[in-house]
Motif scaffolding. Structure first.
Motif, PDB file in Angstrom:
ATOM      1  N   ALA A  92       0.831  -1.205   0.000  1.00 17.76           N
ATOM      2  CA  ALA A  92       0.000   0.000   0.000  1.00 17.76           C
ATOM      3  C   ALA A  92       0.865   1.254   0.000  1.00 17.76           C
ATOM      4  O   ALA A  92       0.552   2.235  -0.684  1.00 17.76           O
ATOM      5  CB  ALA A  92      -0.928  -0.005   1.204  1.00 17.76           C
ATOM      6  N   ASN A  93       1.949   1.239   0.774  1.00 23.22           N
ATOM      7  CA  ASN A  93       2.865   2.385   0.794  1.00 23.22           C
ATOM      8  C   ASN A  93       3.447   2.653  -0.580  1.00 23.22           C
ATOM      9  O   ASN A  93       3.548   3.809  -1.014  1.00 23.22           O
ATOM     10  CB  ASN A  93       4.004   2.135   1.785  1.00 23.22           C
ATOM     11  N   PHE A  94       3.809   1.608  -1.285  1.00 21.43           N
ATOM     12  CA  PHE A  94       4.412   1.762  -2.615  1.00 21.43           C
ATOM     13  C   PHE A  94       3.411   2.355  -3.610  1.00 21.43           C
ATOM     14  O   PHE A  94       3.726   3.289  -4.353  1.00 21.43           O
ATOM     15  CB  PHE A  94       4.935   0.416  -3.116  1.00 21.43           C
ATOM     16  N   VAL A  95       2.188   1.805  -3.604  1.00 28.11           N
ATOM     17  CA  VAL A  95       1.147   2.321  -4.508  1.00 28.11           C
ATOM     18  C   VAL A  95       0.821   3.769  -4.159  1.00 28.11           C
ATOM     19  O   VAL A  95       0.687   4.630  -5.041  1.00 28.11           O
ATOM     20  CB  VAL A  95      -0.111   1.444  -4.433  1.00 28.11           C
ATOM     21  N   GLY A  96       0.691   4.057  -2.855  1.00 35.54           N
ATOM     22  CA  GLY A  96       0.395   5.427  -2.441  1.00 35.54           C
ATOM     23  C   GLY A  96       1.482   6.398  -2.837  1.00 35.54           C
ATOM     24  O   GLY A  96       1.192   7.511  -3.293  1.00 35.54           O
ATOM     25  N   ILE A 114       1.033   9.651  -5.470  1.00 30.11           N
ATOM     26  CA  ILE A 114       1.291  11.015  -5.021  1.00 30.11           C
ATOM     27  C   ILE A 114       2.375  11.682  -5.847  1.00 30.11           C
ATOM     28  O   ILE A 114       2.230  12.831  -6.273  1.00 30.11           O
ATOM     29  CB  ILE A 114       1.682  11.009  -3.528  1.00 30.11           C
ATOM     30  N   ILE A 115       3.468  10.975  -6.095  1.00 31.90           N
ATOM     31  CA  ILE A 115       4.655  11.587  -6.699  1.00 31.90           C
ATOM     32  C   ILE A 115       4.579  11.666  -8.215  1.00 31.90           C
ATOM     33  O   ILE A 115       4.833  12.725  -8.820  1.00 31.90           O
ATOM     34  CB  ILE A 115       5.919  10.820  -6.282  1.00 31.90           C
ATOM     35  N   PRO A 117       6.393   2.152  12.845  1.00 35.19           N
ATOM     36  CA  PRO A 117       7.673   2.545  12.253  1.00 35.19           C
ATOM     37  C   PRO A 117       7.452   3.334  10.970  1.00 35.19           C
ATOM     38  O   PRO A 117       6.508   3.080  10.224  1.00 35.19           O
ATOM     39  CB  PRO A 117       8.363   1.205  11.982  1.00 35.19           C
ATOM     40  N   VAL A 118       8.328   4.286  10.731  1.00 30.07           N
ATOM     41  CA  VAL A 118       8.248   5.098   9.517  1.00 30.07           C
ATOM     42  C   VAL A 118       9.039   4.397   8.419  1.00 30.07           C
ATOM     43  O   VAL A 118      10.252   4.222   8.526  1.00 30.07           O
ATOM     44  CB  VAL A 118       8.805   6.515   9.766  1.00 30.07           C
ATOM     45  N   SER A 119       8.339   3.986   7.359  1.00 32.52           N
ATOM     46  CA  SER A 119       9.007   3.252   6.296  1.00 32.52           C
ATOM     47  C   SER A 119       9.800   4.205   5.409  1.00 32.52           C
ATOM     48  O   SER A 119       9.543   5.410   5.351  1.00 32.52           O
ATOM     49  CB  SER A 119       7.974   2.496   5.450  1.00 32.52           C
ATOM     50  N   TRP A 120      10.751   3.653   4.673  1.00 26.96           N
ATOM     51  CA  TRP A 120      11.589   4.467   3.784  1.00 26.96           C
ATOM     52  C   TRP A 120      10.777   5.038   2.634  1.00 26.96           C
ATOM     53  O   TRP A 120      11.117   6.085   2.076  1.00 26.96           O
ATOM     54  CB  TRP A 120      12.750   3.631   3.252  1.00 26.96           C
ATOM     55  N   LEU A 121       9.652   4.393   2.276  1.00 23.35           N
ATOM     56  CA  LEU A 121       8.806   4.914   1.197  1.00 23.35           C
ATOM     57  C   LEU A 121       8.122   6.215   1.613  1.00 23.35           C
ATOM     58  O   LEU A 121       7.940   7.124   0.800  1.00 23.35           O
ATOM     59  CB  LEU A 121       7.758   3.877   0.805  1.00 23.35           C
ATOM     60  N   ILE A 122       7.744   6.305   2.900  1.00 26.23           N
ATOM     61  CA  ILE A 122       7.120   7.535   3.382  1.00 26.23           C
ATOM     62  C   ILE A 122       8.133   8.676   3.384  1.00 26.23           C
ATOM     63  O   ILE A 122       7.824   9.806   2.987  1.00 26.23           O
ATOM     64  CB  ILE A 122       6.528   7.313   4.781  1.00 26.23           C
ATOM     65  N   LEU A 141      10.720   8.838   1.426  1.00 22.82           N
ATOM     66  CA  LEU A 141      10.961   9.143   0.017  1.00 22.82           C
ATOM     67  C   LEU A 141       9.851  10.015  -0.556  1.00 22.82           C
ATOM     68  O   LEU A 141      10.113  10.950  -1.336  1.00 22.82           O
ATOM     69  CB  LEU A 141      11.068   7.839  -0.775  1.00 22.82           C
ATOM     70  N   THR A 142       8.603   9.738  -0.166  1.00 23.93           N
ATOM     71  CA  THR A 142       7.476  10.561  -0.632  1.00 23.93           C
ATOM     72  C   THR A 142       7.622  11.994  -0.162  1.00 23.93           C
ATOM     73  O   THR A 142       7.419  12.946  -0.926  1.00 23.93           O
ATOM     74  CB  THR A 142       6.145   9.971  -0.123  1.00 23.93           C
ATOM     75  N   GLY A 143       7.978  12.171   1.110  1.00 21.49           N
ATOM     76  CA  GLY A 143       8.157  13.525   1.634  1.00 21.49           C
ATOM     77  C   GLY A 143       9.283  14.268   0.941  1.00 21.49           C
ATOM     78  O   GLY A 143       9.128  15.437   0.566  1.00 21.49           O
ATOM     79  N   ILE A 144      10.411  13.604   0.733  1.00 20.90           N
ATOM     80  CA  ILE A 144      11.549  14.245   0.064  1.00 20.90           C
ATOM     81  C   ILE A 144      11.190  14.602  -1.372  1.00 20.90           C
ATOM     82  O   ILE A 144      11.515  15.691  -1.869  1.00 20.90           O
ATOM     83  CB  ILE A 144      12.788  13.327   0.114  1.00 20.90           C
ATOM     84  N   GLY A 145      10.500  13.690  -2.058  1.00 26.27           N
ATOM     85  CA  GLY A 145      10.108  13.955  -3.438  1.00 26.27           C
ATOM     86  C   GLY A 145       9.183  15.152  -3.569  1.00 26.27           C
ATOM     87  O   GLY A 145       9.337  15.984  -4.465  1.00 26.27           O
ATOM     88  N   LEU A 146       8.218  15.261  -2.650  1.00 32.03           N
ATOM     89  CA  LEU A 146       7.294  16.400  -2.685  1.00 32.03           C
ATOM     90  C   LEU A 146       8.013  17.709  -2.379  1.00 32.03           C
ATOM     91  O   LEU A 146       7.699  18.753  -2.971  1.00 32.03           O
ATOM     92  CB  LEU A 146       6.162  16.181  -1.688  1.00 32.03           C
TER      93      LEU A 146
END
Length: 531
Positions: free
Chosen positions: A74-78, A82-83, A299-304, A306-311
């Protein structure tokens, strides 16, 4: 002060919930920045901001009952939802495509998946519903206005109010005449814009904050009444000042429209507040549910991350580059030669205006007969082609109008500064294989003229031109173009064509045959929308 510092220190900035809220803020900021650059409409931008503020307020009010879960698929799809749309905003937007209208919903689904996974997305069904409804309101109201002929109804209501106020008025279709002045009412100055605005607010109240309403149908009823009443009042004002150019420009333009938009919003809000329940239950006043055991921090996953950094990178790019993500209008040049079967091409020359004609173009007065100005502000360019056959001469004039309503009769008034433009004398509208055109003649020549839209169809009136706006949605072969931005919701570009044939030994059939051949050419060679 010391207590506030201690509370600040207790905040865990690596907390999963904090990251989700932070990403929500980044998505909101990114979309609002892009929204302003695309729409450039303060009212629409404000209601988009109101939507996001209402959503976050609603989520905050029930934050204690939400479950935030970190799940890899779900994190990957989300993250992708978003990005990816913002990486190439040109692909996502291309002016106003279907994908542009769906972008807020796509981002919201991505956020829901990022926050709670596939199973927890149902927690946000109300927020997703109101975000999905926002773009549908525009389409629904526009289609409804076409079905019930809102322009004719508005004309009759305007004329009735003028008569009630003591003025001698008359109507003919969408035309309203009063005090020797005439206005032609188009949909943009009827109740439609105000109704769209108020319905958006109504759905926010009905879906997210129903406890603030005594009757859930009240805001929708108010939306219809207020939009109709204020739009008719505005039309009355415009009709009375139609001969006063400064006053007409003010009330007909964005300034007058904004005044009535503000009045409608204030009236709507005042009635809702006056009729709201005296005691409003709020989730904010409820005590959080008692938990038998303390929850473990997700836990905060690396995908989350990555999403924040990308935005952050995308938003920073939007801030430092004013046109970041948006392509500029394609620079188009007419070809030096257009093949015409049965005719011999002899020469062509680009449109050139003298200094006197340019001055006339720059200083021409605004037409004050239409409620919405036909935005043919400038002709981007033009080309004149010459052909011969058996001693006959055929001249073809093509002009590229970047934003139009397709009113060919008005072109002959608005573009009277163009060289060698004949007078439109008793034009006769005729039907051809690919639409309609006008024919007229003088002592020397026979003429044919029409507007060619981006689909290669021939039109001569506003209604005919506007009828093609939504037809790509009915053609499955065009859906991919709509999704990737190659086709827009309302492509208002027009190739205005005029054929001039020597009158001796000519017939309507010969002129129409040449026109059909030119239409076939433009069906596959219409200017590209973007670079």
């Amino acid at each position: 002060m010391t207590g506030k510092i201690e509370k600040f220190r207790e905040v865990n900035f690596l907390n999963y919930t904090f990251f989700i809220l932070f990403i929500f803020g980044l998505v909101t900021s990114t979309h609002l920045t892009l929204y302003w650059r695309v729409e450039q409409n303060a009212n629409d931008w404000f209601f988009q901001l109101l939507l996001y503020a209402s959503v976050i307020f609603h989520i905050y009010g029930r934050r204690n009952n939400l479950a935030f879960v970190s799940q890899f698929p779900a994190n990957f799809v989300g993250c992708c939802l978003i990005i990816i749309p913002y990486i190439n905003a040109k692909f996502s937007v291309q002016e106003i495509s279907i994908f542009w209208y769906c972008l807020p919903l796509i981002s919201a689904i991505g956020l829901a998946l990022l926050a709670s996974g596939f199973e927890g997305i149902k927690q946000f069904k109300r927020e997703l519903a109101v975000i999905a409804i926002f773009p549908l309101i525009f389409v629904f109201v526009k289609l409804l206005g076409m079905l019930i002929r809102i322009t004719v109804i508005s004309a009759k209501l305007t004329s009735y109010l003028l008569w009630y106020l003591g003025f001698n008025s008359a109507t003919e279709g969408a035309l309203v005449s009063v005090n020797n002045g005439v206005i032609d009412i188009l949909s943009e100055c009827t109740a439609i814009p105000l109704l769209i605005m108020l319905l958006k607010f109504s759905f926010v109240l009905a879906i997210l904050f129903p406890s603030h309403l005594k009757n859930i149908y009240l805001p929708f009823t108010l939306s219809v009444l207020i939009s109709v009443i204020l739009s008719v009042i505005r039309l009355v004002v415009i009709a009375l000042v139609v001969k006063d150019k400064p006053a007409f420009s003010y009330w007909h333009g964005s300034q007058g429209g904004d005044i009535f938009a503000l009045l409608s919003f204030l009236s709507f809000g005042a009635v809702i507040l006056f009729l709201s329940p005296s005691q409003i239950p709020s989730s904010l006043t409820k005590a959080p549910p008692q938990k038998s055991q303390p929850e473990k921090s997700q836990p905060v996953s690396w995908l989350i991350v990555l999403t924040g950094i990308g935005l952050i990178i995308i938003l920073f790019n939007f801030c430092i580059h004013p046109n970041a993500g948006l392509s500029q209008t394609a620079v188009y040049r007419f070809p030096s030669q257009i093949p015409l079967p049965g005719w011999q091409f002899t020469a062509s020359e680009p449109l050139s205006l003298s200094s006197k004609q340019l001055a006339q173009e720059n200083n021409r007065p605004l037409l004050n007969t239409d409620i919405e100005t036909d935005k043919t502000k400038d002709i981007l360019l033009g080309q004149i082609y010459h052909y011969q056959k058996a001693g006959q001469g055929l001249t073809v004039n093509f002009y590229y109008v970047p934003s139009s309503l397709g009113d060919v009769k008005e072109y002959y008034q608005q573009f009277s500064y163009l060289p060698n433009l004949p007078k439109l004398i008793k034009p006769v509208q005729k039907v051809n294989l690919n639409g309609d055109h006008l024919e007229f003649f003088d002592q020397q020549n026979r003429y044919l003229t029409a507007c060619i839209n981006s689909l290669g169809k021939s039109t001569v009136t506003v209604s005919q031109f506007a009828a093609h706006f939504y037809r790509p949605y009915l053609n499955p072969s065009q859906w991919l173009n709509l999704l990737n931005g190659k086709q827009t919701l309302r492509d208002r570009r027009c190739i205005w064509g005029q054929l001039s044939l020597t009158k001796a030994d000519t017939s309507d059939v010969e002129l129409e045959t040449a026109w059909q051949a030119l239409l076939s050419y433009w069906q596959s060679n219409f200017p590209k929308l973007k670079l």
